[in-house]
Scaffold this motif. Structure first.
Motif, PDB file in Angstrom:
ATOM      1  N   LEU A 113       0.826  -1.204   0.000  1.00 22.33           N
ATOM      2  CA  LEU A 113       0.000   0.000   0.000  1.00 22.33           C
ATOM      3  C   LEU A 113       0.865   1.260   0.000  1.00 22.33           C
ATOM      4  O   LEU A 113       0.569   2.234  -0.708  1.00 22.33           O
ATOM      5  CB  LEU A 113      -0.925  -0.004   1.215  1.00 22.33           C
ATOM      6  N   ALA A 114       1.940   1.257   0.784  1.00 20.86           N
ATOM      7  CA  ALA A 114       2.841   2.405   0.811  1.00 20.86           C
ATOM      8  C   ALA A 114       3.498   2.611  -0.548  1.00 20.86           C
ATOM      9  O   ALA A 114       3.672   3.748  -1.006  1.00 20.86           O
ATOM     10  CB  ALA A 114       3.898   2.225   1.892  1.00 20.86           C
ATOM     11  N   ALA A 115       3.860   1.510  -1.214  1.00 17.29           N
ATOM     12  CA  ALA A 115       4.472   1.614  -2.543  1.00 17.29           C
ATOM     13  C   ALA A 115       3.490   2.164  -3.555  1.00 17.29           C
ATOM     14  O   ALA A 115       3.835   2.990  -4.406  1.00 17.29           O
ATOM     15  CB  ALA A 115       4.987   0.247  -2.979  1.00 17.29           C
ATOM     16  N   GLU A 116       2.239   1.716  -3.471  1.00 14.91           N
ATOM     17  CA  GLU A 116       1.232   2.182  -4.426  1.00 14.91           C
ATOM     18  C   GLU A 116       0.879   3.646  -4.195  1.00 14.91           C
ATOM     19  O   GLU A 116       0.727   4.421  -5.139  1.00 14.91           O
ATOM     20  CB  GLU A 116      -0.025   1.319  -4.325  1.00 14.91           C
ATOM     21  N   ALA A 117       0.752   4.034  -2.936  1.00  8.61           N
ATOM     22  CA  ALA A 117       0.438   5.436  -2.642  1.00  8.61           C
ATOM     23  C   ALA A 117       1.595   6.351  -3.006  1.00  8.61           C
ATOM     24  O   ALA A 117       1.390   7.501  -3.412  1.00  8.61           O
ATOM     25  CB  ALA A 117       0.099   5.586  -1.159  1.00  8.61           C
ATOM     26  N   ASP A 118       2.833   5.865  -2.856  1.00  4.24           N
ATOM     27  CA  ASP A 118       4.041   6.609  -3.239  1.00  4.24           C
ATOM     28  C   ASP A 118       4.082   7.986  -2.590  1.00  4.24           C
ATOM     29  O   ASP A 118       4.445   8.972  -3.222  1.00  4.24           O
ATOM     30  CB  ASP A 118       4.116   6.727  -4.764  1.00  4.24           C
ATOM     31  N   ALA A 119       3.712   8.056  -1.319  1.00  2.00           N
ATOM     32  CA  ALA A 119       3.690   9.328  -0.605  1.00  2.00           C
ATOM     33  C   ALA A 119       4.848   9.470   0.370  1.00  2.00           C
ATOM     34  O   ALA A 119       4.959  10.488   1.041  1.00  2.00           O
ATOM     35  CB  ALA A 119       2.369   9.487   0.151  1.00  2.00           C
ATOM     36  N   ALA A 120       5.689   8.449   0.462  1.00  2.00           N
ATOM     37  CA  ALA A 120       6.830   8.489   1.375  1.00  2.00           C
ATOM     38  C   ALA A 120       7.957   7.637   0.803  1.00  2.00           C
ATOM     39  O   ALA A 120       7.710   6.696   0.036  1.00  2.00           O
ATOM     40  CB  ALA A 120       6.442   7.969   2.756  1.00  2.00           C
ATOM     41  N   VAL A 121       9.174   7.963   1.163  1.00  2.00           N
ATOM     42  CA  VAL A 121      10.333   7.163   0.773  1.00  2.00           C
ATOM     43  C   VAL A 121      10.412   5.942   1.691  1.00  2.00           C
ATOM     44  O   VAL A 121      10.453   6.086   2.908  1.00  2.00           O
ATOM     45  CB  VAL A 121      11.624   7.989   0.879  1.00  2.00           C
ATOM     46  N   ARG A 122      10.424   4.753   1.126  1.00  2.00           N
ATOM     47  CA  ARG A 122      10.432   3.525   1.914  1.00  2.00           C
ATOM     48  C   ARG A 122      11.867   3.138   2.269  1.00  2.00           C
ATOM     49  O   ARG A 122      12.726   3.006   1.404  1.00  2.00           O
ATOM     50  CB  ARG A 122       9.740   2.392   1.142  1.00  2.00           C
ATOM     51  N   GLU A 123      12.108   2.947   3.565  1.00  2.00           N
ATOM     52  CA  GLU A 123      13.427   2.552   4.049  1.00  2.00           C
ATOM     53  C   GLU A 123      13.642   1.048   3.950  1.00  2.00           C
ATOM     54  O   GLU A 123      14.780   0.585   4.041  1.00  2.00           O
ATOM     55  CB  GLU A 123      13.612   3.004   5.504  1.00  2.00           C
ATOM     56  N   ASN A 124      12.581   0.275   3.771  1.00  4.61           N
ATOM     57  CA  ASN A 124      12.720  -1.171   3.602  1.00  4.61           C
ATOM     58  C   ASN A 124      13.459  -1.456   2.302  1.00  4.61           C
ATOM     59  O   ASN A 124      13.172  -0.865   1.265  1.00  4.61           O
ATOM     60  CB  ASN A 124      11.354  -1.841   3.567  1.00  4.61           C
ATOM     61  N   GLY A 125      14.391  -2.389   2.337  1.00  7.78           N
ATOM     62  CA  GLY A 125      15.168  -2.672   1.139  1.00  7.78           C
ATOM     63  C   GLY A 125      14.416  -3.434   0.071  1.00  7.78           C
ATOM     64  O   GLY A 125      14.739  -3.341  -1.110  1.00  7.78           O
ATOM     65  N   THR A 126      13.403  -4.204   0.441  1.00 10.00           N
ATOM     66  CA  THR A 126      12.681  -5.034  -0.529  1.00 10.00           C
ATOM     67  C   THR A 126      11.179  -4.841  -0.376  1.00 10.00           C
ATOM     68  O   THR A 126      10.694  -4.320   0.638  1.00 10.00           O
ATOM     69  CB  THR A 126      13.012  -6.525  -0.325  1.00 10.00           C
ATOM     70  N   LEU A 127      10.462  -5.299  -1.393  1.00 11.72           N
ATOM     71  CA  LEU A 127       9.001  -5.300  -1.361  1.00 11.72           C
ATOM     72  C   LEU A 127       8.570  -6.763  -1.427  1.00 11.72           C
ATOM     73  O   LEU A 127       8.476  -7.336  -2.510  1.00 11.72           O
ATOM     74  CB  LEU A 127       8.441  -4.512  -2.549  1.00 11.72           C
ATOM     75  N   PRO A 128       8.320  -7.398  -0.276  1.00 16.47           N
ATOM     76  CA  PRO A 128       8.061  -8.844  -0.264  1.00 16.47           C
ATOM     77  C   PRO A 128       6.697  -9.179  -0.867  1.00 16.47           C
ATOM     78  O   PRO A 128       5.770  -8.361  -0.836  1.00 16.47           O
ATOM     79  CB  PRO A 128       8.090  -9.183   1.233  1.00 16.47           C
ATOM     80  N   PRO A 129       6.548 -10.379  -1.419  1.00 15.76           N
ATOM     81  CA  PRO A 129       5.229 -10.815  -1.874  1.00 15.76           C
ATOM     82  C   PRO A 129       4.286 -10.972  -0.685  1.00 15.76           C
ATOM     83  O   PRO A 129       4.728 -11.241   0.439  1.00 15.76           O
ATOM     84  CB  PRO A 129       5.503 -12.155  -2.553  1.00 15.76           C
ATOM     85  N   VAL A 130       3.003 -10.798  -0.937  1.00 11.51           N
ATOM     86  CA  VAL A 130       2.012 -10.981   0.131  1.00 11.51           C
ATOM     87  C   VAL A 130       1.831 -12.474   0.369  1.00 11.51           C
ATOM     88  O   VAL A 130       1.497 -13.220  -0.559  1.00 11.51           O
ATOM     89  CB  VAL A 130       0.668 -10.328  -0.248  1.00 11.51           C
ATOM     90  N   PRO A 131       2.053 -12.950   1.598  1.00 13.23           N
ATOM     91  CA  PRO A 131       1.929 -14.396   1.859  1.00 13.23           C
ATOM     92  C   PRO A 131       0.504 -14.889   1.603  1.00 13.23           C
ATOM     93  O   PRO A 131      -0.470 -14.152   1.780  1.00 13.23           O
ATOM     94  CB  PRO A 131       2.280 -14.517   3.345  1.00 13.23           C
ATOM     95  N   ARG A 132       0.417 -16.139   1.196  1.00  7.99           N
ATOM     96  CA  ARG A 132      -0.887 -16.766   1.011  1.00  7.99           C
ATOM     97  C   ARG A 132      -1.323 -17.412   2.316  1.00  7.99           C
ATOM     98  O   ARG A 132      -0.575 -18.172   2.946  1.00  7.99           O
ATOM     99  CB  ARG A 132      -0.812 -17.824  -0.088  1.00  7.99           C
ATOM    100  N   LEU A 133      -2.554 -17.101   2.720  1.00  7.03           N
ATOM    101  CA  LEU A 133      -3.128 -17.694   3.922  1.00  7.03           C
ATOM    102  C   LEU A 133      -4.449 -18.358   3.563  1.00  7.03           C
ATOM    103  O   LEU A 133      -4.927 -18.256   2.420  1.00  7.03           O
ATOM    104  CB  LEU A 133      -3.350 -16.621   4.996  1.00  7.03           C
ATOM    105  N   GLY A 134      -5.055 -19.007   4.536  1.00  7.05           N
ATOM    106  CA  GLY A 134      -6.374 -19.563   4.303  1.00  7.05           C
ATOM    107  C   GLY A 134      -7.391 -18.466   4.028  1.00  7.05           C
ATOM    108  O   GLY A 134      -7.222 -17.311   4.435  1.00  7.05           O
TER     109      GLY A 134
END
Length: 304
Positions: A123-144
């Protein structure tokens, strides 16, 4: 009230230390989740609270050094959030405010908090309103299926609460009704509302909506590339959008808005696009030719 119509929501903000900008616990009736908001200066008190002893996700926000964006953000998760935040308090200099997302009954497990972390990062990447300090953008885990539904409800509620404590970096502004991307689970959380307005000026053509979050100019708007006389604040906003590639060259004499953008005011939007100071209440007109000022006066007179 018709089925599906927007409904009111009661939110509770508890000032744990009695200070408006101090430790704040935010929740709502019928929701097991909770959000603890605090300034870094109050971390000593925050780390003693039960919320930080539980599993959860967290958001750390601070200013961006070059001033091109309003903030920098780091998003994480932990089995016991305090352990991670202790490390960030020692090693990460940028953040000034923290927000811990957990539950009153400590019912989130490791898979849950990883899911929340990934969804917030996307969501932060899509909104693009802040610089992300996280080095990667992980896939969303699959749950039940049921677990994902419960966590999406948790996330929906969280995204309602966070703006009340000043966090707007997840607000994905769209000019279409809300839809679901079934391949990723991502959703258009914030379709635009409000009256549609148009701007026609020299080398300038734009459509906007007077939304409750700001004056939203829709992607594809065209503006003048050669700047005229502008107030310093409008010029600064224009230069920032050009530097961030929100405004890009379109031919020899125009700029194009690459995404729907929330301006602080109608005047800022009109001035940035027209490259000269304008009164937005007079410049923007609806489909009937009425100015924004005229419509606002009609509302004040009970005619809107």
């Amino acid at each position: 009230m018709p089925v599906g119509a927007p409904r009111g929501v009661s939110i509770r903000i508890y000032l744990a230390d009695g200070k408006p900008q101090g430790l704040r616990v935010v929740d709502r009736a019928g929701w097991t989740g909770t959000c603890l908001a605090f300034a870094r200066a109050d971390y000593g008190e925050a780390r003693l609270r039960d919320e930080l002893r539980r599993s959860g996700a967290y958001v750390l926000i601070g200013p961006q050094e070059d001033g091109r964006r309003p903030s920098r953000v780091y998003i994480g998760e932990g089995d016991e959030v305090r352990t991670r935040l202790d490390s960030h308090h020692r090693e990460k200099d940028f953040w000034t405010h923290g927000y811990v997302l957990t539950t009153k009954d400590d019912s989130l497990n490791k898979a849950h908090v990883r899911y929340l972390e990934a969804r917030l990062l996307h969501l932060a990447a899509e909104a693009d309103a802040a610089v992300r300090e996280n080095g990667t953008l992980p896939p969303v885990p699959r749950l039940g299926e049921s677990e994902e539904a419960d966590l999406e409800w948790y996330l929906d509620t969280t995204l309602t609460l966070l703006p009340l404590v000043g966090v707007t970096i997840f607000d994905v502004v769209k000019d279409r009704p809300a839809e679901v991307d079934h391949s990723t689970g991502a959703r258009d959380e914030s379709p635009l509302e409000g009256v549609e307005y148009f701007l026609q000026a020299d080398l300038t053509e734009a459509t906007a909506r007077d939304d409750s979050r700001g004056f939203a100019v829709l992607a594809g708007a065209l503006g003048r590339s050669e700047a005229k006389v502008m107030t310093p604040s409008y010029k600064e906003a224009r230069d920032r959008l050009i530097a961030e590639r929100v405004l890009v060259p379109h031919g020899d004499k125009q700029l194009r808005l690459t995404k729907t953008y929330l301006f602080d005011s109608p005047s800022q939007a009109a001035s940035v696009l027209a490259a000269g100071s304008k009164n937005g209440r007079d410049a923007w007109r609806d489909a009937q030719g009425r100015t924004l000022k005229q419509n606002q006066e009609r509302v004040a007179a009970g005619l809107g």
